[in-house]
Design a protein around this motif. Sequence first.
Motif, short mmCIF file in Angstrom:
data_model
loop_
_atom_site.label_atom_id
_atom_site.label_comp_id
_atom_site.label_asym_id
_atom_site.label_seq_id
_atom_site.Cartn_x
_atom_site.Cartn_y
_atom_site.Cartn_z
N PRO A 180 -4.12 8.12 22.20
CA PRO A 180 -4.47 7.85 21.12
C PRO A 180 -3.31 7.55 20.05
O PRO A 180 -2.78 8.39 19.90
CB PRO A 180 -5.76 8.92 20.74
N GLY A 181 -3.53 6.69 19.46
CA GLY A 181 -2.48 6.41 18.30
C GLY A 181 -3.29 6.62 16.72
O GLY A 181 -4.09 7.44 16.70
N ILE A 182 -2.82 5.90 16.01
CA ILE A 182 -3.24 5.97 14.67
C ILE A 182 -4.06 4.76 14.13
O ILE A 182 -4.04 3.65 14.27
CB ILE A 182 -1.92 5.85 13.43
N ALA A 183 -5.35 5.20 13.62
CA ALA A 183 -6.16 4.25 13.15
C ALA A 183 -5.95 4.12 11.75
O ALA A 183 -6.26 5.05 11.06
CB ALA A 183 -7.76 4.73 13.43
N HIS A 184 -5.31 3.03 11.30
CA HIS A 184 -4.99 3.17 9.88
C HIS A 184 -6.31 2.79 9.07
O HIS A 184 -6.98 1.72 9.40
CB HIS A 184 -4.09 1.91 9.54
N PRO A 185 -6.52 3.62 7.96
CA PRO A 185 -7.67 3.34 7.27
C PRO A 185 -7.85 1.91 6.57
O PRO A 185 -6.63 1.19 6.38
CB PRO A 185 -7.69 4.45 6.03
N LEU A 186 -8.86 1.48 6.01
CA LEU A 186 -8.92 -0.06 5.45
C LEU A 186 -8.51 0.25 3.74
O LEU A 186 -9.30 0.08 3.03
CB LEU A 186 -10.26 -0.43 5.46
N THR A 187 -7.25 0.28 3.81
CA THR A 187 -6.42 0.35 2.17
C THR A 187 -5.64 -0.81 2.02
O THR A 187 -4.77 -1.22 2.52
CB THR A 187 -5.63 1.72 2.04
N PHE A 188 -6.10 -1.73 0.97
CA PHE A 188 -5.73 -2.89 0.84
C PHE A 188 -5.14 -3.31 -0.41
O PHE A 188 -4.62 -4.30 -0.68
CB PHE A 188 -6.60 -4.04 1.30
N GLU A 189 -5.48 -2.17 -1.38
CA GLU A 189 -5.27 -2.43 -2.93
C GLU A 189 -3.70 -2.84 -2.96
O GLU A 189 -3.27 -3.76 -3.56
CB GLU A 189 -5.52 -1.27 -3.51
N ILE A 232 -1.76 -12.06 9.77
CA ILE A 232 -1.98 -10.71 8.98
C ILE A 232 -3.49 -10.18 9.38
O ILE A 232 -3.67 -8.89 9.68
CB ILE A 232 -1.90 -10.96 7.45
N ALA A 233 -4.61 -10.84 9.48
CA ALA A 233 -5.94 -10.39 9.78
C ALA A 233 -5.72 -9.70 11.16
O ALA A 233 -6.32 -9.17 11.45
CB ALA A 233 -6.95 -11.69 9.46
N GLU A 234 -5.23 -10.81 12.06
CA GLU A 234 -4.99 -10.36 13.54
C GLU A 234 -4.33 -8.80 13.46
O GLU A 234 -4.72 -8.08 14.47
CB GLU A 234 -4.40 -11.24 14.32
N LEU A 235 -3.27 -8.60 12.73
CA LEU A 235 -2.45 -7.38 12.91
C LEU A 235 -3.49 -6.59 12.35
O LEU A 235 -3.67 -5.19 12.71
CB LEU A 235 -1.34 -7.41 12.10
N ASP A 236 -4.34 -6.53 11.17
CA ASP A 236 -5.21 -5.79 10.59
C ASP A 236 -6.37 -5.05 11.66
O ASP A 236 -6.55 -3.95 11.72
CB ASP A 236 -5.89 -6.32 9.34
N ILE A 265 1.71 2.09 4.67
CA ILE A 265 2.54 2.88 3.37
C ILE A 265 1.25 3.28 2.43
O ILE A 265 1.42 4.50 1.88
CB ILE A 265 3.43 1.92 2.74
N ALA A 266 0.22 2.32 2.21
CA ALA A 266 -0.91 2.71 1.15
C ALA A 266 -1.63 3.81 1.76
O ALA A 266 -2.22 4.67 0.82
CB ALA A 266 -1.62 1.37 1.02
N ALA A 267 -1.52 4.12 3.14
CA ALA A 267 -2.57 5.08 3.93
C ALA A 267 -1.57 6.16 3.87
O ALA A 267 -1.95 7.41 4.47
CB ALA A 267 -2.95 4.59 5.00
N GLY A 268 -0.41 6.27 3.34
CA GLY A 268 0.59 7.51 3.34
C GLY A 268 1.38 7.60 4.59
O GLY A 268 1.95 8.60 4.45
N TYR A 269 1.56 6.91 5.21
CA TYR A 269 2.62 6.75 6.26
C TYR A 269 3.94 6.07 6.16
O TYR A 269 3.85 5.43 4.76
CB TYR A 269 2.00 6.00 7.66
N THR A 316 -6.50 -0.95 12.93
CA THR A 316 -7.61 -0.50 12.45
C THR A 316 -8.02 0.51 13.54
O THR A 316 -8.52 1.71 13.29
CB THR A 316 -8.87 -1.38 12.03
N THR A 317 -7.89 -0.16 14.83
CA THR A 317 -8.12 0.99 15.90
C THR A 317 -7.28 2.03 16.41
O THR A 317 -6.00 1.74 15.96
CB THR A 317 -8.54 0.06 17.19
N PRO A 318 -7.84 3.24 16.79
CA PRO A 318 -6.79 4.12 17.26
C PRO A 318 -5.95 3.64 18.37
O PRO A 318 -4.94 4.56 18.57
CB PRO A 318 -7.72 5.38 17.66
#
Length: 692
Positions: free
Chosen positions: A245-254, A275-279, A312-316, A283-285
């Motif tokens: 399992p990896g990182i599920a990035h939260p939906l932070t777009f601000e 960008i949408a495809e990468l998003d 980065i917005a998610a703190g990574y 999102t998935t773990p």
Amino acid sequence: MAFPTTIFAPMEALAGIPPKLVPKVAKLVGGMRYADLLLHLPTATIDRRHVTTIAHAEHGTLCTLRVQVVKHQPTPRGTRAPWRITVTDETGIMTLVFFNGSNWLKTKFPEGKEIIISGTVEALLTEKQILHPEAMPASRDIHDLARLWPVYPLTAGITQNMLAKAVGSTLATLPEAPLPEWLPPEVMHTRQWPDFLGALRTLHLPRTETDIAPEGTAHSRLAFDEMLAWQMALLQARQETRTHPGIAHPLTFELRQRFLDSLPFTLTGDQQKVIAELDRDMTTPEPMLHLVQGDVGAGKTFVAFAAALRAIAAGYQVAMMAPTEILAQQHFINAQKYLAPLGVTCVLLTGKQKAAERRNANAAVADGSAQLVFGTHALIQKGVAFKALSLVIIDEQHRFGVRQRLALSEKGIHPDILVMTATPIPRTLALTAYGDMDISVIREKPPGRTPIKTTVNSTDRLDDMAAALQRVLDKGEQVYWVCPLVDESEKTDLANATQRCEHLQQIYGAQVALLHGKMKPAEKEATMQAFKDGQFGILVSTTVIEVGVDVPNATTMIIEHAERFGLSQLHQLRGRVGRGSLQSHCILLYAPPLGQYAAERLDVMRQTEDGFIIAEKDLELRGPGETLGTAQSGHIITKIADLQRDKHLIVEARNLAKAYLSETQPQEVEDGLKWLMQLFGRDEATRLMQSG
Ligand code: ADP
Ligand code: MG
């Protein structure tokens, strides 16, 4: 039965090849192992089956004869005349002619001795002769020589004979009986394929011309094996990464939105789509492994930034690795311009930094205050430790090996991986090269580009071209001049580039500088940087011009001997210009006469700037027997299979690989597959396959 593993040992003693030439053979066959030699297949045959006598040997025919040595006529001192040997049989006499002959000929062909010779007979007015015949002692069976011989691709210093001997003796170490079969009986039956060893023997010891045909059953079988091994490796590698399992990035777009709002342009539809495809993947773990393909100038950097901002917005933290200092720096400068104002802390890590600077950068990476870290290979060194790395971006991925990619991703805990490439790859090739990697394509170019004007000219016009550069320089614009790829020897390439540079310096003096592959990386970078900074106007180079470097002021690209380059290579080179709003020109110079395929290739360049169309055409138009650049797409990744010719087999190989991996097979098949993977597990293959 056990599968032979001796062929995986490094080649040491090769029958017929002096030990000091073994490395040359390894280079030629693309690997160090006996297996690599066995997979170096002949591309033609030569027919020595016509056994005859001197009286019956006809002019222009390839004959094999049993003769007796009568007399040597050594090269007279101080002349370049050939060494001549008179031979005879009951029907007549004939002369064997050797240029560069010396006393070894006397040892090899003692007077009075019987020998078997083979070569093309020339019937002159006064005598019959053979130039540089093949020969062996008459004690051997005449059919050892009087057979169909394979003709291999060669390199300087290695002869057909040497290679045939080496291959023959290696083949002899293999078991007589067929190996247990790993391909399904249905496939073998429908395609009428021989077993693996049978296929090798057919190809290296052909009995008919068609035995070695690339469309023939022996060749196809090996091509299929190669593709099967490949697909299995790809699928396995992908399965491996999926299990963690990896990182599920939260939906932070601000933060990203603020970035997009601050840009002086809007992203193209394709940039937004990617960008949408990468998003979706971020999102998935499940750890992302996503390739973004986009032609030079398609705007991949901003897509990468958009993905980075989400992490980065998610703190990574995010790491972005580029193959050269200059590229890493270019990205860093862009980030300073567009991301720093949003409060993102960017850091550059390169090999050139001073110790103190480096320490500070490392500290910022370690404590997490560095949010976006740019760098070269320096990023993967031991001292570099990230606090919370969740996204790894690799620019110009083909320049990195799989180990480097892994080394960087191991600095996080199964981070998402985004790799980017400007090499447009046709679908069939992408399937083979990247297997299960997700692929997104940026096809659309940002608006406002002025199309590059491409013209094709004969080298007769070279002097005019050189003179015309004054006008370009007068406008304050810059020129790339790429010199021909003559052969694979860098030395000759360099000589050409050096000569051209001197020629141009006679006209333009200090406005001209040289860039070539033999320069140290630091020197290359310095030259490139100076060109970028406008310190000189004309950059003469071999084909080493760095990928991705943006010199918007360079508007003219001249490519000498363009007919020798592959289309994809020409496209990459042309992509160095046309990067600003100025009108750019690309001039393709060819040396007449121009072959049909070369003419078509150059015409494609004139007609389109679309890298994908060019890549497809490239596969289609690889003319048989024409010299092409080494960066040919069709053969970058395979040794035997040709992705155009064998494209009907790729999907089948892929499906079979899937089936094999999803269910345990009988032990024999499992063993066979393991052996097969080792057989085709060339470093190069692994490199491209996994880093891709
Ligand atoms: P590449 O895909 O070759 O890495 P870059 O990301 O370096 O391309 O972008 C090439 C140039 O295009 C840069 O100068 C960049 O500022 C510009 N650019 C990128 N996206 C757009 C866009 N949507 N509209 C206008 N210009 C753009
Ligand atoms: Mg780029």
